[in-house]
Motif scaffolding. Structure first.
Motif: not given
Length: 645
Positions: A173-180
Motif C-alpha cells: 500500500v502506497s503511503e501518502g495522501s492518496a492511498k493505493a
C-alpha cells in the motif's frame, strides 16, 4: 464420423443434459435418470503452477474461488498480463465449490421467462459463468467436473500465470495522501518473499483478506442491523457412499410424494427432509443443529449433504474454523446413524467431510455504494450495473433457537460497479460475498453467479482503467467510462441492459412505506414469493413490543427505554389486539418518554415522533394491522434518527 462432427454431437449432448437438469429442477416429479459420464470425465486434472513469478503484472487476482477465476480470465482476455494467486494453499481451483464441496449453485433464475418443455429456465449473469456452467452437469454438479472446468478456463489463457502455493499474500500500500494498493508481497512455498507490483489488484478471497489488510473499511456480520456478534452459521458438507441408483430412486419417491412444494429432486440434486430432520437431536445442541437436507449427487455413486449448521464459529480465525471441523467430526457420524432409519439411507456410510467449512458471512465492505435490502425489495436497476441477482435473501440460522428467514424474494436487481470499489483506497477491487452489501442484501448477493459476474466486470475494468489512466474511483464516477465497460462486457457474453419492472403488489399498498422501514431493520420477512408480506394482518400487543425491541437493537441511543414495560397489566399480550394507544405507549416506553396509555398518542404527536398523516391512515384505532404498526415504526425512526426510509 469426423472429429469435428463428433465434437458437435458431444457438445449438443452436454447442452441437452443441462436442459434436462433445469426441466427436472422445476418439474421435480419425473423419472430421475442416473448421471451419465461427466462432460469433463472423472479424472481430476493436476493443476500446474508457474515456477517463476514475475516482478510486475498488469493485474493481480488473489483467490481461486469462482469469482477470482472469472476475474483472472476476464483480465487476461482483455489483454492484461495477469497473476492468479491462491493464498490458502489449495491444490485445485474452485475454492468453496470444489474444496468445500458446495456442489449446488444458488441460481439467479429469470422468473419472468417461461421455458418451453425440455428447456432450462433462463438465468441472469451469462458471460464467463455460462462458459463454466456449460462444462458441468448444471445447477448441481460433480465436484471433479467443476474443478476440471475451472482449470480448463484458466489453462487456456496464455496471459495468466497461476500460482497455488503461496504461504501468505499481503498488499503493498502506497503511503501518502492518496492511498493505493500497488501490488502484493508473496511468501512463497520455500519461505522466501517477493514483492510483485501491479497496476490493479482484485481481491477475490472469500473474506476480502487483501482489502482488510490494506485498511479498507468493513462491517462485521450483522453489525449494520445492531447485532455485531451474530453471523450466519457455518456448515460442514459431508459425503456418503453406497448411494446407488436404487437409493436415489427412493429419495425421489419420498420427496415427490411428501406433498411439500418446497421439496424436490432432479438428476443431480434433491432438497427436502425438513420434517424428517426436525426429529434429530444433536449431540451438542448449543453448537450444532440440522436443517433439511440439500443433497448433491456425484458420478462415483456418492452423495454430498449440505445440512449441518455449526454456530459461534469465527470464519476469520483459523483456530475457530478448525474447531468447527472438529465439531462436525463428532456430530456427523451421529447424523448418518439417524438417517439409516430411512430405507434410502440404510446402506449409507460416511465417506468423508469436506476439508473446508462453508463459511457464509464475515466481512461486508463499505464501498462507494452499499447494496441494501431495499434495492432487492424494489427490484432496483443501477446505472452502473455489472451483475444481477434474483436469488432469495436467504438468512440462515444464527443460533439453535433461530429459524432463519427469507427476507425478500426479488424478481431482479442490479449490482452496481460502485459496490466493488472501496471508498478510500485506489488500485483495488473487491468481488464476491465480502463486497459492499448490507448483511440482509448479502443473503442474496453472496451467490456464485453474481460474484462471477462481478469478477468478469473487475477484470475488464482493470484494463479499461489502465487504458484511460484513471483510478477505479474516478471510473465509478464517470458515466461515459461505465458505458464503455458495459459495452465491452456485453460483447464478451454478458447481458447488462437496463430494465424496468412492474411494481410488486406490496409496493402498491397504502402502508408500503412502513413495510420498507420494517424490512430495512430486519423486522419483516416476505418468504418465498413474498407471500408473507401481509400488511392487512391484525397485529397484537406482543408483536409491537418485539418490533420495537428489534428497532432498539439497531438504534440503542435513540431508543434507550424498555418497550416491554408497555405490557404491564396486559394479559396474554400475543392474543391482545394492538390498539393505537397501546402501540404509541410501546413507542414512548422504548424512547424513554414518560406518559400514560391515554396520553401516549397526543404526546407522540406533540413531539413530532409520529405524524398526523399516519394516525389518519388507521382504519380501526382498537385493532391496528401490521402495515399500520409499521407506519408508526417508520415515523419513529425517521424522527429520532437521520435515517430516511
Amino acid at each position: 464420423m469426423s472429429k469435428k462432427r463428433l465434437f458437435t454431437v458431444a457438445a449438443a449432448l452436454v447442452v441437452l443434459l443441462g436442459a434436462c437438469a433445469g426441466w427436472f429442477y422445476f418439474k421435480g416429479k419425473a423419472e430421475i435418470p442416473a448421471p451419465a459420464a461427466g462432460p469433463a470425465g472423472r479424472e481430476l486434472k493436476q493443476v500446474v503452477s508457474v515456477e517463476q513469478l514475475q516482478d510486475k503484472y498488469d493485474v493481480i487476482v488473489v483467490g481461486t474461488d469462482p469469482e477470482g477465476i472469472s476475474a483472472a480470465v476476464s483480465a487476461a482476455r482483455n489483454g492484461a498480463k495477469t497473476l492468479l494467486i491462491e493464498n490458502r494453499q489449495r491444490e485445485i481451483l474452485g475454492g468453496l465449490m470444489t474444496v468445500g464441496w458446495l456442489n449446488s449453485i444458488d441460481m439467479n433464475w429469470d422468473r419472468t421467462s417461461k421455458p418451453l418443455p425440455g428447456q432450462e429456465q433462463d438465468y441472469f449473469n451469462k458471460g464467463i459463468f455460462r462458459e463454466w456452467y456449460k462444462k458441468t452437469e448444471g445447477h448441481s454438479f460433480d465436484v471433479t467436473t467443476a474443478a476440471n472446468a475451472f482449470y480448463d478456463l484458466v489453462s487456456k489463457e496464455s496471459n495468466i500465470d497461476l500460482y497455488m502455493s503461496a504461504q501468505d499474500v499481503k498488499p503493498i500500500v502506497s503511503e501518502g495522501s492518496a492511498k493505493a494498493v500497488e501490488g502484493i508481497t508473496v511468501t512463497k512455498a520455500d519461505g522466501s518473499t517477493q514483492d510483485i507490483l501491479a497496476k490493479s489488484v482484485i481481491d477475490a478471497t472469500q473474506d476480502a483478506d487483501i482489502a482488510a489488510a490494506a485498511g479498507v473499511e468493513f462491517t462485521m456480520g450483522r453489525e449494520d442491523i445492531g447485532d455485531p456478534n451474530s453471523r450466519m452459521a457455518v456448515t460442514a458438507i459431508f459425503r456418503l457412499k453406497n448411494m446407488d441408483d436404487k437409493a436415489w430412486k427412493l429419495i425421489a419417491d419420498r420427496l415427490n410424494g411428501d406433498g411439500d412444494s418446497n421439496t424436490g429432486v432432479s438428476k443431480m440434486s434433491a432438497w427436502g427432509y425438513g420434517k424428517e430432520m426436525s426429529g434429530y437431536l444433536p449431540l451438542d445442541n448449543e453448537r450444532t443443529k440440522m436443517r433439511g437436507l440439500n443433497i448433491g449427487r456425484q458420478r462415483d455413486g456418492t452423495i454430498l449433504i449440505n445440512a449441518l449448521h455449526i454456530f459461534n464459529i469465527d470464519g476469520l480465525d483459523p483456530e475457530s474454523r478448525e474447531e468447527g471441523l472438529e465439531l462436525a467430526k463428532q456430530e456427523i457420524p451421529n447424523v448418518v446413524e439417524y438417517l439409516k432409519q430411512y430405507k434410502e439411507f440404510e446402506n449409507a456410510e460416511l465417506d468423508a467431510i469436506a476439508p473446508e467449512l462453508y463459511v457464509r458471512e464475515t466481512r461486508h465492505m463499505v464501498g462507494l455504494y452499499r447494496l441494501s435490502i431495499i434495492d432487492l425489495l424494489e427490484n432496483r436497476d443501477q446505472w452502473d450495473r455489472i451483475a444481477f441477482g434474483s436469488y432469495p435473501a436467504d438468512i440462515q440460522r444464527t443460533s439453535p433457537s433461530d429459524d432463519g428467514a427469507i427476507v425478500v424474494h426479488p424478481m431482479k436487481y442490479a449490482v452496481p460497479f460502485r459496490s466493488i470499489v472501496p471508498q478510500d483506497i485506489d488500485g483495488l477491487l473487491v468481488v464476491g460475498r465480502s463486497a459492499s452489501y448490507d448483511t440482509l442484501a448479502h443473503g442474496s448477493a453472496r451467490v456464485i453467479p453474481t460474484g462471477m459476474a462481478e469478477g468478469q466486470a473487475a477484470g475488464a475494468a482493470a484494463k479499461l482503467a489502465e487504458e484511460h489512466g484513471v483510478t477505479f474511483r474516478e471510473m465509478a464516477a464517470s458515466k461515459p467510462l461505465i458505458e464503455v465497460l458495459q459495452k465491452r462486457l456485453n460483447e464478451q457474453g454478458m447481458e447488462l441492459e437496463p430494465y424496468t419492472l412492474e411494481p410488486q403488489p406490496y409496493m402498491k399498498h397504502k402502508n408500503y412505506a412502513g413495510l420498507k422501514a420494517a424490512v430495512y431493520m430486519g423486522l419483516a420477512y416476505g418468504s418465498y414469493g413474498n407471500q408473507a408480506f401481509d400488511l392487512d394482518r391484525a397485529s397484537n400487543a406482543q408483536r409491537m413490543v418485539n418490533q420495537m425491541n428489534g428497532a432498539r437493537r439497531m438504534f440503542p441511543k435513540q431508543l434507550p427505554g424498555d418497550p416491554y414495560t408497555a405490557l404491564k397489566g396486559v394479559e396474554e399480550p400475543a392474543k391482545k389486539p394492538l390498539s393505537l394507544q397501546q402501540a404509541c405507549l410501546t413507542i414512548a416506553e422504548a424512547a424513554g418518554l414518560e406518559t400514560t396509555r391515554e396520553q401516549a398518542v397526543n404526546d407522540l404527536l406533540n413531539k413530532s415522533i409520529i405524524t398526523q398523516a399516519t394516525v389518519d391512515l388507521v382504519a380501526d384505532p382498537e385493532q391496528l394491522t401490521d402495515g399500520e404498526a409499521f407506519m408508526l415504526l417508520k415515523d419513529t425512526i425517521e424522527s429520532l434518527t437521520d435515517v430516511q426510509l
